[in-house]
Design a protein around this motif. Sequence first.
Motif, PDB file in Angstrom:
ATOM      1  N   ALA A 308      -0.738   6.086   4.057  1.00  0.00           N
ATOM      2  CA  ALA A 308      -1.461   6.514   2.643  1.00  0.00           C
ATOM      3  C   ALA A 308      -1.490   5.632   1.543  1.00  0.00           C
ATOM      4  CB  ALA A 308      -0.203   7.775   2.463  1.00  0.00           C
ATOM      5  N   SER A 309      -0.561   4.363   2.044  1.00  0.00           N
ATOM      6  CA  SER A 309      -0.638   3.871   0.748  1.00  0.00           C
ATOM      7  C   SER A 309      -2.025   3.260   0.817  1.00  0.00           C
ATOM      8  CB  SER A 309      -0.300   2.757   1.440  1.00  0.00           C
ATOM      9  OG  SER A 309      -0.223   1.462   1.938  1.00  0.00           O
ATOM     10  N   GLY A 310      -3.093   2.966   1.922  1.00  0.00           N
ATOM     11  CA  GLY A 310      -4.551   2.231   1.348  1.00  0.00           C
ATOM     12  C   GLY A 310      -4.348   0.586   1.999  1.00  0.00           C
ATOM     13  N   TYR A 311      -2.537   0.713   2.578  1.00  0.00           N
ATOM     14  CA  TYR A 311      -2.919  -0.738   2.976  1.00  0.00           C
ATOM     15  C   TYR A 311      -3.678  -1.417   4.807  1.00  0.00           C
ATOM     16  CZ  TYR A 311      -0.617  -5.318   4.706  1.00  0.00           C
ATOM     17  OH  TYR A 311      -0.881  -6.394   4.995  1.00  0.00           O
ATOM     18  N   MET A 312      -3.838   0.004   5.141  1.00  0.00           N
ATOM     19  CA  MET A 312      -4.507   0.384   7.054  1.00  0.00           C
ATOM     20  C   MET A 312      -5.778  -0.412   6.792  1.00  0.00           C
ATOM     21  SD  MET A 312      -2.204   0.987   9.131  1.00  0.00           S
ATOM     22  CE  MET A 312      -1.575   2.349  10.047  1.00  0.00           C
ATOM     23  N   ALA A 313      -6.167  -0.250   5.192  1.00  0.00           N
ATOM     24  CA  ALA A 313      -8.220  -0.997   5.961  1.00  0.00           C
ATOM     25  C   ALA A 313      -8.139  -1.989   5.755  1.00  0.00           C
ATOM     26  CB  ALA A 313      -8.685   0.183   4.943  1.00  0.00           C
ATOM     27  N   ARG A 314      -6.997  -2.167   4.367  1.00  0.00           N
ATOM     28  CA  ARG A 314      -6.740  -4.029   4.373  1.00  0.00           C
ATOM     29  C   ARG A 314      -6.218  -4.497   5.550  1.00  0.00           C
ATOM     30  NH1 ARG A 314      -7.189  -0.148   0.129  1.00  0.00           N
ATOM     31  NH2 ARG A 314      -7.975  -1.579  -1.731  1.00  0.00           N
ATOM     32  N   ALA A 315      -5.312  -4.351   6.461  1.00  0.00           N
ATOM     33  CA  ALA A 315      -5.733  -4.668   7.347  1.00  0.00           C
ATOM     34  C   ALA A 315      -6.131  -5.064   8.205  1.00  0.00           C
ATOM     35  CB  ALA A 315      -4.077  -4.051   8.311  1.00  0.00           C
ATOM     36  N   ALA A 316      -7.299  -4.124   8.580  1.00  0.00           N
ATOM     37  CA  ALA A 316      -8.281  -3.998   8.990  1.00  0.00           C
ATOM     38  C   ALA A 316      -9.330  -5.558   9.093  1.00  0.00           C
ATOM     39  CB  ALA A 316      -8.862  -3.198   9.338  1.00  0.00           C
ATOM     40  N   TYR A 438      -5.131   1.707  -3.636  1.00  0.00           N
ATOM     41  CA  TYR A 438      -3.544   1.862  -3.838  1.00  0.00           C
ATOM     42  C   TYR A 438      -3.372   2.896  -3.827  1.00  0.00           C
ATOM     43  CZ  TYR A 438      -3.408  -2.942  -1.763  1.00  0.00           C
ATOM     44  OH  TYR A 438      -3.728  -4.227  -0.585  1.00  0.00           O
ATOM     45  N   LYS A 439      -2.159   4.152  -3.402  1.00  0.00           N
ATOM     46  CA  LYS A 439      -2.249   5.278  -3.306  1.00  0.00           C
ATOM     47  C   LYS A 439      -0.581   5.267  -3.658  1.00  0.00           C
ATOM     48  CE  LYS A 439      -6.308   8.367  -3.595  1.00  0.00           C
ATOM     49  NZ  LYS A 439      -7.630   7.114  -2.468  1.00  0.00           N
ATOM     50  N   ALA A 440      -0.210   5.589  -3.901  1.00  0.00           N
ATOM     51  CA  ALA A 440       1.578   6.538  -3.896  1.00  0.00           C
ATOM     52  C   ALA A 440       1.081   7.272  -2.483  1.00  0.00           C
ATOM     53  CB  ALA A 440       2.107   6.964  -4.961  1.00  0.00           C
ATOM     54  N   PRO A 441       2.245   7.687  -1.829  1.00  0.00           N
ATOM     55  CA  PRO A 441       1.742   8.634  -1.087  1.00  0.00           C
ATOM     56  C   PRO A 441       2.218   9.447  -1.826  1.00  0.00           C
ATOM     57  CG  PRO A 441       3.350   7.518   0.087  1.00  0.00           C
ATOM     58  CD  PRO A 441       3.049   6.820  -1.455  1.00  0.00           C
ATOM     59  N   VAL A 442       1.912  11.474  -0.993  1.00  0.00           N
ATOM     60  CA  VAL A 442       1.647  12.431  -1.967  1.00  0.00           C
ATOM     61  C   VAL A 442       3.165  12.962  -1.146  1.00  0.00           C
ATOM     62  CG1 VAL A 442       0.714  14.737  -2.530  1.00  0.00           C
ATOM     63  CG2 VAL A 442      -0.471  12.422  -2.257  1.00  0.00           C
ATOM     64  N   PHE A 443       4.394  13.037  -1.494  1.00  0.00           N
ATOM     65  CA  PHE A 443       5.643  13.322  -1.115  1.00  0.00           C
ATOM     66  C   PHE A 443       5.673  14.155   0.007  1.00  0.00           C
ATOM     67  CE2 PHE A 443      10.169  14.158  -1.146  1.00  0.00           C
ATOM     68  CZ  PHE A 443      10.665  12.558  -0.057  1.00  0.00           C
ATOM     69  N   LYS A 444       5.113  15.374  -0.230  1.00  0.00           N
ATOM     70  CA  LYS A 444       5.056  16.296   0.660  1.00  0.00           C
ATOM     71  C   LYS A 444       4.598  16.195   1.985  1.00  0.00           C
ATOM     72  CE  LYS A 444       3.797  21.643   0.412  1.00  0.00           C
ATOM     73  NZ  LYS A 444       2.723  22.338   0.221  1.00  0.00           N
ATOM     74  N   ASP A 445       3.060  15.521   1.441  1.00  0.00           N
ATOM     75  CA  ASP A 445       2.727  15.071   2.531  1.00  0.00           C
ATOM     76  C   ASP A 445       2.929  14.295   3.972  1.00  0.00           C
ATOM     77  OD1 ASP A 445       0.238  16.762   1.712  1.00  0.00           O
ATOM     78  OD2 ASP A 445      -0.883  15.746   1.113  1.00  0.00           O
ATOM     79  N   TYR A 446       3.845  13.380   2.929  1.00  0.00           N
ATOM     80  CA  TYR A 446       4.346  11.953   3.422  1.00  0.00           C
ATOM     81  C   TYR A 446       5.106  13.039   4.358  1.00  0.00           C
ATOM     82  CZ  TYR A 446       6.595   8.240   4.388  1.00  0.00           C
ATOM     83  OH  TYR A 446       7.329   6.798   5.757  1.00  0.00           O
ATOM     84  N   LEU A 447       6.140  13.651   3.953  1.00  0.00           N
ATOM     85  CA  LEU A 447       6.897  14.589   4.792  1.00  0.00           C
ATOM     86  C   LEU A 447       6.798  15.372   6.359  1.00  0.00           C
ATOM     87  CD1 LEU A 447      10.173  14.835   2.095  1.00  0.00           C
ATOM     88  CD2 LEU A 447       9.388  13.247   3.884  1.00  0.00           C
ATOM     89  N   ILE A 448       5.655  16.245   5.670  1.00  0.00           N
ATOM     90  CA  ILE A 448       5.448  16.628   6.918  1.00  0.00           C
ATOM     91  C   ILE A 448       4.805  15.968   7.309  1.00  0.00           C
ATOM     92  CG2 ILE A 448       3.332  18.321   7.516  1.00  0.00           C
ATOM     93  CD1 ILE A 448       3.860  19.906   4.352  1.00  0.00           C
ATOM     94  N   GLY A 449       3.771  14.635   7.228  1.00  0.00           N
ATOM     95  CA  GLY A 449       3.594  13.931   8.338  1.00  0.00           C
ATOM     96  C   GLY A 449       4.710  14.043   9.455  1.00  0.00           C
ATOM     97  N   LEU A 450       5.633  13.412   8.524  1.00  0.00           N
ATOM     98  CA  LEU A 450       6.562  12.618   9.816  1.00  0.00           C
ATOM     99  C   LEU A 450       7.071  13.715  10.123  1.00  0.00           C
ATOM    100  CD1 LEU A 450       8.012   9.833   9.317  1.00  0.00           C
ATOM    101  CD2 LEU A 450       9.796  10.364   7.852  1.00  0.00           C
ATOM    102  N   TRP A 451       7.468  14.803   9.806  1.00  0.00           N
ATOM    103  CA  TRP A 451       7.982  16.342  10.269  1.00  0.00           C
ATOM    104  C   TRP A 451       7.383  16.844  11.973  1.00  0.00           C
ATOM    105  CZ3 TRP A 451      11.753  18.850  11.562  1.00  0.00           C
ATOM    106  CH2 TRP A 451      11.980  20.282  11.791  1.00  0.00           C
TER     107      TRP A 451
END
Length: 614
Positions: A308-316, A438-451
Amino acid sequence: MSAQSMLRLALLGAPNCGKSSLFNALTGGKAKVANYPGVTVEYRKGEFALPSGQEIELLDLPGVYGDCGHSMDERVALDAVRGDLDGERAPDAILFMMDASHINTHLHNVLQAKNHGLPIILVLNMMDMAARDGITIDLTALEREIGIPVISCVAVRGSGRSLLLDFLEDWGGDVTHGSAAKPDPEQIDLKDLQARARSITSNAVSRVQKAETFSQRIDNWVLHPFFGIILLFIILFVMFQAVYTWSGPAMDLIETGISLLQRGAAAILPEGLITSLVVDGVIAGVGAVLVFLPQIIILFAFILLLEASGYMARAAFLVDTLMAKVGLNGRAFIPLLSSFACAIPGIMSARTIEQERDRLTTILIAPLMTCAARWPVYFLIIGAFVPAEKVGPFSQQGLVAFGLILVGVFFALLMAAIFKRTLTKGASSGLLIELPSYKAPVFKDYLIGLWDRGMIFVNRAGRIILPASVLIWGLMSFPTHATTTAQTWAGKVGGLIEPILRPIGFNLEIAISLIPAMAAREVAVSSLATIYSIGEVDTDVKLTELIAANWTLPTALAFLAWFVFAPQCLSTFAIIRKETNSWKWPLFAFGYLFVLAYFAAGITYHTALAMGLS
Ligand SMILES: Nc1nc2c(ncn2[C@@H]2O[C@H](COP(=O)(O)OP(=O)(O)OP(=O)(O)O)[C@@H](O)[C@H]2O)c(=O)[nH]1
Ligand SMILES: [Mg+2]
C-alpha cells in the motif's frame, strides 16, 4: 429493470490510477488494490445503483498505457472495451480514469481513448495527491480542450466520489437513451498526440515549483544504490523476525483452545470411533494448521503495508540489476513477490510482462517462492527442531525461516538463469516501471485486506484440510485390527510410494502425508497431526513434540528441503496450464520441481547423516 437497460460502464486507464479502488467503493467488490502498477490483470464485473434507480454494471479492467495492448493484461482491457471478450458485450460507455498527480505524462492516453468511439468521460482521480504535490488543474479549460466531460475524484473517500455519482445521474440517462455525445476521434499518430497533450496541459495545469516532491525526498534514501539495498534487507529481515517473535502469545491461546475443544469433545462423545474421528481426525488436523494463523496475519500485515505504501515498486527497482544478471525481466519482480502469498495470483500477474519468453520464465520459477501454504510446514519443523532461543537479539527460528526463503529465492534465480540460456532464450528488456507516489494506507482497506488474507487461510482449513483430515483419519483407522501404521489402509497406500522416498530419508508417515498434500501443501501438516494423534492418548502433547520424538534431525531437514521446492500443488499446475494454454509447461514445471525436491531432500539427508546429526 431488465438486464438490457442496465448500463455497462468500463473503467479504463493507466495502471495504478485507482480504478479498482473506485470499483470496490461503488460496487462493494473485492478487487485487489495496491500501490504499484499492474495489480489487476483480469476483468471483473460488479453492479451498483444510482439514487435515481438506474442500475449500472461496472467493469474493472487491468491498466493500459495506450491502445496497442503489448502485454496480456492490456489486451484483456482493450478486448473488454472493444467487446471482444468471450461471452461479453461491449460496454455502453467508458469512464477513463487518470491519476491527476501524473496528468502531465498521461494526458495523451485519454485523447487516444476517444478513438474507441464510445461515450467517454475523464475521471481525474487522486486529486488529493495532486494538491499535495502543488498541482492545480483548471477543469473547465481541460474539458474545453479535450472535448469530453472531466470530473474530479478521490476514489478512496466517500465525499471524493460524490461529484462523479452526481454526474452519472444525468449522463447515465443520456447514455441509456443513446443521446450521450460520442467524442470526435483523434486519429493522429502518437507523437502528435503527445504534442497536443503537452499544449493542453500547459494551458490547463499549473504546478507550484517545489524543489522536490515528498516522494522524491524519500526516494533519495530508499533508492540509494547502497543504503537502499541495506534498507530492503532490513525490512525483510525484521518481517521474518516479527513473524516469530510476535506470534507466540496468540499461538498459545489457539493451542489451548484446540486442546480444550479436544477434551470437551472427548468428554461429551461416546468412546470409540466417533470420538476418534472428531478428536484425532477433525480437530487435530484442522487445528494443526489453524494454529499458524497468527504468523500468517503478521506476515501479511507487513506485505500489505509494503504494497500500500508504494515501497513494492521501489524494491523492484532496487533488485532490477540483480534480476537482469540472471536474465530475468525487471517486470518479473512483482509477480514473484506476489507468489509469496500464493503462486496462483503470482503466475497470473506475470501477464504484465510483454515478452512471451520472459513471462514463461517467470511462470516456471514462481512456485519456488515460499507461498503461505508452505509456512505451516516450515513453522512445524522449525518449531520441533530449532530451539526457540535468541542469537543475540534475533530469534533463531526466525533466522532459519529467513534462510529457507532465501534458498527458495536463490534457486529461483538459478533456474531462471538456466532457462534463459536454454528453453526461453532471447533478449529481455530492462525495467520500465512508473514509481507510484508514497501513500499512507487507507486504514479500512488495509484491515479488509488483512481480514481477507486471514479468511483465505481459515477457509482453506474448512474446504481442503477438514475433508483431507477425515480422509486420512478413515484410512488410518481401518482395518480396525491394525496395530501398526503399515497395516492400515493409509499405510498400504503410503507404502506404494514409500520405497521411492526412503532413500531421501522419508518415513512411512511422511509418505502418507504427501499424498493428500497434493490438494494443498499445508495438508501435509494436518495429515501428520492426524496420523500421530491416532496413536497418542494424551491430547495435550503438541504436534511439534510428537514430530521431535519420532523423527531424526536428518529426516526433518530433508523434509524442509523438500518443501523449499514442493512440487505437489495441483492448483498451481492448473493455472500454469491455463496461462500458457498448453499441457507441456505444467508437466515440465512439475517434472523439474520434483527432481529438484528429490535431490535437495536426498542431498540434505545424506549430508546430515554424514555430519553425524541425529
Ligand atoms: N490518496 C489517494 N489514493 C488513492 C486514490 N485512489 C486510489 N488510491 C490508492 O492508489 C493505489 C492504487 O489503486 P488501485 O485501485 O489498485 O489502482 P488500479 O488503477 O486498479 O491499478 P491497476 O490494477 O494496477 O491498474 C492504492 O494504494 C489506492 O489505495 C485517491 O483518490 N487518493
Ligand atoms: Mg486495479
